[in-house]
Design a protein around this motif. Structure first.
Motif, PDB file in Angstrom:
ATOM      1  N   MET A   1       0.837  -1.167   0.000  1.00 50.88           N
ATOM      2  CA  MET A   1       0.000   0.000   0.000  1.00 50.88           C
ATOM      3  C   MET A   1       0.884   1.233   0.000  1.00 50.88           C
ATOM      4  O   MET A   1       2.050   1.172   0.367  1.00 50.88           O
ATOM      5  CB  MET A   1      -0.934  -0.016   1.202  1.00 50.88           C
ATOM      6  CG  MET A   1      -0.316   0.478   2.505  1.00 50.88           C
ATOM      7  SD  MET A   1      -1.455   0.606   3.892  1.00 50.88           S
ATOM      8  CE  MET A   1      -1.651  -1.109   4.267  1.00 50.88           C
ATOM      9  N   PHE A   2       0.328   2.351  -0.437  1.00 51.38           N
ATOM     10  CA  PHE A   2       1.045   3.625  -0.440  1.00 51.38           C
ATOM     11  C   PHE A   2       0.494   4.473   0.693  1.00 51.38           C
ATOM     12  O   PHE A   2      -0.719   4.573   0.865  1.00 51.38           O
ATOM     13  CB  PHE A   2       0.862   4.335  -1.784  1.00 51.38           C
ATOM     14  CG  PHE A   2       1.650   5.603  -1.890  1.00 51.38           C
ATOM     15  CD1 PHE A   2       3.015   5.572  -2.120  1.00 51.38           C
ATOM     16  CD2 PHE A   2       1.031   6.828  -1.757  1.00 51.38           C
ATOM     17  CE1 PHE A   2       3.751   6.743  -2.212  1.00 51.38           C
ATOM     18  CE2 PHE A   2       1.751   8.006  -1.849  1.00 51.38           C
ATOM     19  CZ  PHE A   2       3.119   7.959  -2.084  1.00 51.38           C
ATOM     20  N   VAL A   3       1.378   5.082   1.481  1.00 53.01           N
ATOM     21  CA  VAL A   3       0.971   5.835   2.658  1.00 53.01           C
ATOM     22  C   VAL A   3       1.594   7.230   2.635  1.00 53.01           C
ATOM     23  O   VAL A   3       2.757   7.394   2.271  1.00 53.01           O
ATOM     24  CB  VAL A   3       1.411   5.110   3.953  1.00 53.01           C
ATOM     25  CG1 VAL A   3       1.177   5.968   5.187  1.00 53.01           C
ATOM     26  CG2 VAL A   3       0.703   3.791   4.095  1.00 53.01           C
ATOM     27  N   ILE A   4       0.796   8.210   3.014  1.00 53.14           N
ATOM     28  CA  ILE A   4       1.292   9.548   3.313  1.00 53.14           C
ATOM     29  C   ILE A   4       1.057   9.756   4.804  1.00 53.14           C
ATOM     30  O   ILE A   4      -0.050   9.551   5.295  1.00 53.14           O
ATOM     31  CB  ILE A   4       0.561  10.629   2.502  1.00 53.14           C
ATOM     32  CG1 ILE A   4       0.792  10.419   1.005  1.00 53.14           C
ATOM     33  CG2 ILE A   4       1.039  12.025   2.936  1.00 53.14           C
ATOM     34  CD1 ILE A   4      -0.041  11.322   0.126  1.00 53.14           C
TER      35      ILE A   4
ATOM     36  N   PHE B   1      -3.507   4.426   0.499  1.00 46.42           N
ATOM     37  CA  PHE B   1      -3.976   4.142  -0.849  1.00 46.42           C
ATOM     38  C   PHE B   1      -3.561   2.724  -1.204  1.00 46.42           C
ATOM     39  O   PHE B   1      -2.510   2.259  -0.780  1.00 46.42           O
ATOM     40  CB  PHE B   1      -3.344   5.107  -1.860  1.00 46.42           C
ATOM     41  CG  PHE B   1      -3.502   6.561  -1.490  1.00 46.42           C
ATOM     42  CD1 PHE B   1      -4.583   7.286  -1.944  1.00 46.42           C
ATOM     43  CD2 PHE B   1      -2.563   7.196  -0.689  1.00 46.42           C
ATOM     44  CE1 PHE B   1      -4.730   8.624  -1.606  1.00 46.42           C
ATOM     45  CE2 PHE B   1      -2.696   8.533  -0.345  1.00 46.42           C
ATOM     46  CZ  PHE B   1      -3.788   9.257  -0.806  1.00 46.42           C
ATOM     47  N   ARG B   2      -4.369   2.064  -1.976  1.00 53.11           N
ATOM     48  CA  ARG B   2      -3.994   0.707  -2.396  1.00 53.11           C
ATOM     49  C   ARG B   2      -2.720   0.721  -3.224  1.00 53.11           C
ATOM     50  O   ARG B   2      -1.906  -0.182  -3.152  1.00 53.11           O
ATOM     51  CB  ARG B   2      -5.119   0.077  -3.207  1.00 53.11           C
ATOM     52  CG  ARG B   2      -6.304  -0.269  -2.387  1.00 53.11           C
ATOM     53  CD  ARG B   2      -7.325  -0.980  -3.206  1.00 53.11           C
ATOM     54  NE  ARG B   2      -8.572  -1.064  -2.453  1.00 53.11           N
ATOM     55  CZ  ARG B   2      -9.677  -1.520  -2.926  1.00 53.11           C
ATOM     56  NH1 ARG B   2      -9.738  -1.944  -4.172  1.00 53.11           N
ATOM     57  NH2 ARG B   2     -10.746  -1.568  -2.179  1.00 53.11           N
ATOM     58  N   THR B   3      -2.571   1.750  -4.047  1.00 50.32           N
ATOM     59  CA  THR B   3      -1.401   1.866  -4.906  1.00 50.32           C
ATOM     60  C   THR B   3      -1.163   3.333  -5.228  1.00 50.32           C
ATOM     61  O   THR B   3      -2.083   4.149  -5.140  1.00 50.32           O
ATOM     62  CB  THR B   3      -1.579   1.061  -6.212  1.00 50.32           C
ATOM     63  OG1 THR B   3      -0.428   1.255  -7.034  1.00 50.32           O
ATOM     64  CG2 THR B   3      -2.815   1.470  -6.959  1.00 50.32           C
ATOM     65  N   GLN B   4       0.037   3.647  -5.641  1.00 47.46           N
ATOM     66  CA  GLN B   4       0.365   5.009  -6.049  1.00 47.46           C
ATOM     67  C   GLN B   4       0.022   5.225  -7.519  1.00 47.46           C
ATOM     68  O   GLN B   4       0.036   6.344  -8.015  1.00 47.46           O
ATOM     69  CB  GLN B   4       1.848   5.275  -5.806  1.00 47.46           C
ATOM     70  CG  GLN B   4       2.258   6.707  -6.010  1.00 47.46           C
ATOM     71  CD  GLN B   4       3.737   6.932  -5.775  1.00 47.46           C
ATOM     72  OE1 GLN B   4       4.494   6.002  -5.511  1.00 47.46           O
ATOM     73  NE2 GLN B   4       4.168   8.155  -5.881  1.00 47.46           N
ATOM     74  N   LYS B   5      -0.356   4.168  -8.204  1.00 49.49           N
ATOM     75  CA  LYS B   5      -0.567   4.187  -9.650  1.00 49.49           C
ATOM     76  C   LYS B   5      -1.537   5.274 -10.112  1.00 49.49           C
ATOM     77  O   LYS B   5      -1.324   5.908 -11.130  1.00 49.49           O
ATOM     78  CB  LYS B   5      -1.066   2.820 -10.105  1.00 49.49           C
ATOM     79  CG  LYS B   5      -1.250   2.683 -11.593  1.00 49.49           C
ATOM     80  CD  LYS B   5      -1.681   1.285 -11.959  1.00 49.49           C
ATOM     81  CE  LYS B   5      -1.891   1.160 -13.439  1.00 49.49           C
ATOM     82  NZ  LYS B   5      -2.314  -0.183 -13.810  1.00 49.49           N
ATOM     83  N   TYR B   6      -2.607   5.492  -9.357  1.00 49.19           N
ATOM     84  CA  TYR B   6      -3.630   6.432  -9.786  1.00 49.19           C
ATOM     85  C   TYR B   6      -3.523   7.790  -9.090  1.00 49.19           C
ATOM     86  O   TYR B   6      -4.446   8.571  -9.129  1.00 49.19           O
ATOM     87  CB  TYR B   6      -5.018   5.835  -9.564  1.00 49.19           C
ATOM     88  CG  TYR B   6      -5.219   4.572 -10.359  1.00 49.19           C
ATOM     89  CD1 TYR B   6      -5.362   4.620 -11.741  1.00 49.19           C
ATOM     90  CD2 TYR B   6      -5.226   3.336  -9.734  1.00 49.19           C
ATOM     91  CE1 TYR B   6      -5.518   3.456 -12.479  1.00 49.19           C
ATOM     92  CE2 TYR B   6      -5.384   2.168 -10.457  1.00 49.19           C
ATOM     93  CZ  TYR B   6      -5.528   2.235 -11.835  1.00 49.19           C
ATOM     94  OH  TYR B   6      -5.671   1.080 -12.558  1.00 49.19           O
ATOM     95  N   SER B   7      -2.396   8.054  -8.491  1.00 42.16           N
ATOM     96  CA  SER B   7      -2.217   9.338  -7.824  1.00 42.16           C
ATOM     97  C   SER B   7      -1.312  10.243  -8.665  1.00 42.16           C
ATOM     98  O   SER B   7      -0.581   9.774  -9.529  1.00 42.16           O
ATOM     99  CB  SER B   7      -1.623   9.148  -6.433  1.00 42.16           C
ATOM    100  OG  SER B   7      -0.301   8.679  -6.537  1.00 42.16           O
ATOM    101  N   LYS B   8      -1.386  11.500  -8.410  1.00 41.12           N
ATOM    102  CA  LYS B   8      -0.535  12.471  -9.086  1.00 41.12           C
ATOM    103  C   LYS B   8       0.090  13.352  -8.010  1.00 41.12           C
ATOM    104  O   LYS B   8      -0.575  13.746  -7.060  1.00 41.12           O
ATOM    105  CB  LYS B   8      -1.360  13.324 -10.040  1.00 41.12           C
ATOM    106  CG  LYS B   8      -0.551  14.338 -10.798  1.00 41.12           C
ATOM    107  CD  LYS B   8      -1.426  15.122 -11.756  1.00 41.12           C
ATOM    108  CE  LYS B   8      -0.596  16.167 -12.483  1.00 41.12           C
ATOM    109  NZ  LYS B   8      -1.428  16.987 -13.384  1.00 41.12           N
ATOM    110  N   ARG B   9       1.356  13.641  -8.178  1.00 38.12           N
ATOM    111  CA  ARG B   9       2.069  14.452  -7.199  1.00 38.12           C
ATOM    112  C   ARG B   9       2.755  15.597  -7.924  1.00 38.12           C
ATOM    113  O   ARG B   9       3.486  15.365  -8.885  1.00 38.12           O
ATOM    114  CB  ARG B   9       3.102  13.586  -6.487  1.00 38.12           C
ATOM    115  CG  ARG B   9       3.840  14.268  -5.379  1.00 38.12           C
ATOM    116  CD  ARG B   9       4.708  13.223  -4.674  1.00 38.12           C
ATOM    117  NE  ARG B   9       5.293  13.716  -3.483  1.00 38.12           N
ATOM    118  CZ  ARG B   9       6.464  14.332  -3.419  1.00 38.12           C
ATOM    119  NH1 ARG B   9       7.173  14.522  -4.507  1.00 38.12           N
ATOM    120  NH2 ARG B   9       6.932  14.752  -2.268  1.00 38.12           N
TER     121      ARG B   9
END
Length: 87
Positions: A1-4, A65-73
């Motif tokens: 998982m992706f974490v902030i 988040f389940r994955t960082q794939k669908y995020s934008k930074r």
């Protein structure tokens, strides 16, 4: 998982929180960390931060988040952290 991870600790405990967070995630900027983490390490991270937190003064926020794939930074200004700073 992706974490902030975002935290606000009293000055007495902020160094301990920083040390704990850097074991699991990448430092992005003051009191902000991010990265891929396993479910078991996520549980360990939360347990370690729980052990030092004063719930009347300190705060911690996790965005998962389940994955960082669908995020934008996007970044503006000085880049303060990143993958090269992980311990």
């Amino acid at each position: 998982m992706f974490v902030i991870l975002v935290y606000d600790f009293d000055t007495k405990r902020v160094a301990k929180a920083l040390k704990i967070a850097r074991k699991y995630l990448y430092w992005v900027q003051n009191s902000v960390f991010e990265g891929e983490i396993s479910e078991s390490n996520y549980v360990k991270l939360k347990a370690e931060l729980t052990s030092i937190i004063d719930p009347n003064v300190d705060s911690v926020v996790f965005y998962t988040f389940r994955t960082q794939k669908y995020s934008k930074r996007e970044e503006l200004g000085l880049k303060k952290g990143g993958e090269e700073f992980i311990l």
